[in-house]
Design an enzyme around this catalytic site. Sequence first.
Site, PDB file in Angstrom:
ATOM      1  N   ASP A   1       0.867  -1.159   0.000  1.00  0.00           N
ATOM      2  CA  ASP A   1       0.000   0.000   0.000  1.00  0.00           C
ATOM      3  C   ASP A   1       0.913   1.220   0.000  1.00  0.00           C
ATOM      4  OD1 ASP A   1      -2.233   1.606   0.033  1.00  0.00           O
ATOM      5  OD2 ASP A   1      -3.232   0.493   1.630  1.00  0.00           O
ATOM      6  N   TRP A   2       0.381   2.347  -0.400  1.00  0.00           N
ATOM      7  CA  TRP A   2       1.232   3.510  -0.678  1.00  0.00           C
ATOM      8  C   TRP A   2       1.919   4.010   0.599  1.00  0.00           C
ATOM      9  CZ3 TRP A   2      -0.359   1.145  -4.486  1.00  0.00           C
ATOM     10  CH2 TRP A   2      -0.253   1.596  -5.803  1.00  0.00           C
TER      11      TRP A   2
END
Length: 740
Positions: free
Chosen positions: A273-274
């Site tokens: 995930d970012w």
Amino acid sequence: MNSKIALSKFSKIALIFIFIFLKTPDAFSQKNHSMAHENNAVESKIDSIISLLTLEEKVDMCHAQSKFSTKGVERLGIPEIWMSDGPHGVRAEISWDSWDFAGWTNDSITAFPALTCLAATFNPELSGAFGYSLGEEARYRKKDVLLGPGVNIYRTPLNGRNFEYMGEDPFLASKMVVPYIKGVQKNGVAACVKHYALNNQELWRNQVNVEVSDRALYEIYLPAFKAAVIDGGVWSLMGAYNKFRGQYCCHNELLLNKILKKDWGFDGVVVSDWSGAHNTYESAMFGLDIEMGTGTDGLGSTTANHYDHYYLATPFLKSLKAGDIDESVVNDKVRRILRLMYRTNMSSNRPLGRKNNQEHHDVARKVATEGIVLLKNKNNFFPIKDENITIAVIGENATRSMTAGGGSSELKPQFEISPLEGLKMRYKNATIVHSMGYATGPSAYDAVIPSKLDADSLRVEAIKVAKNADIVLFFGGLNKSHLQDCEGADREQFNLPFGQDELLNDILRVNKNVGYILVSGNAVEMPWLNSINGVIQTWYLGSMAGYAIADVISGDVNPSGKLPFSFPVKLQDNAAHSFGELSYPGKDYNQVYKEDILVGYRWHDTKKIAPLYAFGYGLSYTSFNITDIKVDKKAYTPQDKIKLTCQVTNTGDLEGAEVVQVYIGKQKSKVKRALKELKGFQKINLKSGGQKAVEITIDAANLAFYDESISDWNLEKGDYIIYVGNASNNIAETIKVNIK
């Protein structure tokens, strides 16, 4: 055009589309021997490419070069990988290195209903058509990876991101996610199942450490991910922000190396995930393949060439050159990335994709109508006929865009039909008057922007409009703003925000003929329920929202949706909230899932806590009987299949669809178990007076529990109870069987 003719046309088109989807051969599948030969050929090509790559080029492939892309290798013709949110529509184009929109004029798309609505259809075939349509749009937009679907479990109704997921039951989510993935990937676009794992709240999502038993992990929180990998063949997977047992999920040795890649044999790519990565060594060694981020250097500061400072960038390269990490580690990551490319942007038979076409609109409308749930219908308040009456449409949600906001799931649709528009187009003979009643302000990420409108004036005008109407339709609920149904934070209250409860009570004082249209991706408290004639749960329905809502309110479509999660009467009736702060939201960023395996209806059933509305519940404008329920045997071995049959009869006056639900529970178990668990379901459509035989087959082995004493599944011998009905709390008959 006559609305019923239009409905018939869209239904036929949608059904034909679904039929084509089901009958179309998978473009990436051959007969088994041909497929094995093809896979071997691809692996040989990958071997030859890896031998040509420099160490720097290999590392460059393992991290972002922009917000949504990773580097290729220009000198070898290896393309970049382009990713896009999200699970129910392809997001508008984002700038290279900021969260601003890129300002394109050709990136509008079809907004499909959110995944709570898809789950509520209880229709896996329709999920396949949904995924195929979405995959076509992603392919047309030249995306290689679509960042969805989400299958995190609905644990608390406060989770701001529940609307993106498929409900509280792992079996339902498993059955719905597989055709979605296959549909997307038929287009040469990788689905990316997320957020793995235990990302079941937005509050503190970047810091919270989740502690949960192995039983709950394997029985509740992992099954849908496992189905996505083993049955769906998903090509990529996104790690979660949170920690699990002290280690971040984006580089969690147990979740990624042991369970995902070893036990399940996942051969795809794990994407962070970012900014979900936090350590170079763990990222390298514990299963992360591609590190994505939110900009700067991934470390919270702005530096030159910042993507080179990601954990799987320059620090990774230095560790490889120093010999601290063996080159075989990066080779495995590159192998997975190249394998992903051969399935997507390096595939020789990749289709071209389409977007904003009639078939996609038809599928979006059909998912919306099948997912809408009729919760209450006192004295047949719904459907409302098109007669010479005045209908007061009260509420901001009748006109507000529900594709804007929400975080990464925000969309830029070509069009979005509001509920008010849909009603006005459908009701030609009625007088429709709208009043906002309340206002919430514009949607923004990580901020609440108050409305500039005067709340008292809105309330007074709404009461006036309601008083002079024959029927009131109150469009309320939540929206896609911060602290509601939105990424980045959880809800702060279980009741309706912005004074909706008070406004509704004021309206009831002047007009008792009120129906409530709940627009939300979450359960809400309903203290006014006994005073309302009808309640419809409509979710976030995307481009075709207004049409679909009018279809159901008018009776052009008979509602058949079933709740994919339980509505508790009060928040403390929810399992996660019943144990206090340590269970939710956690204490000092540590959290223990004290309810263990008793999530959702499992909790309500086992603890005998009546829900407001149960999992699997949903009314119809017609009526059904489930009769002649029987199984083929009374005793089974672990290798057997339990074959259950029944007759379903439409005993009402209208055509409609019913969902037969089969739950099974173990009597006198040696371990704690839920009273019953969903193990099978089937949705069938019947004309008035029609009858159909239904057969549902369940593997006896699927009645096993995860036995922590042996770290494996264990099928207890003895008596089991099969519960057959049309909701978790509405059982038509029980049958006792024995596992030998």
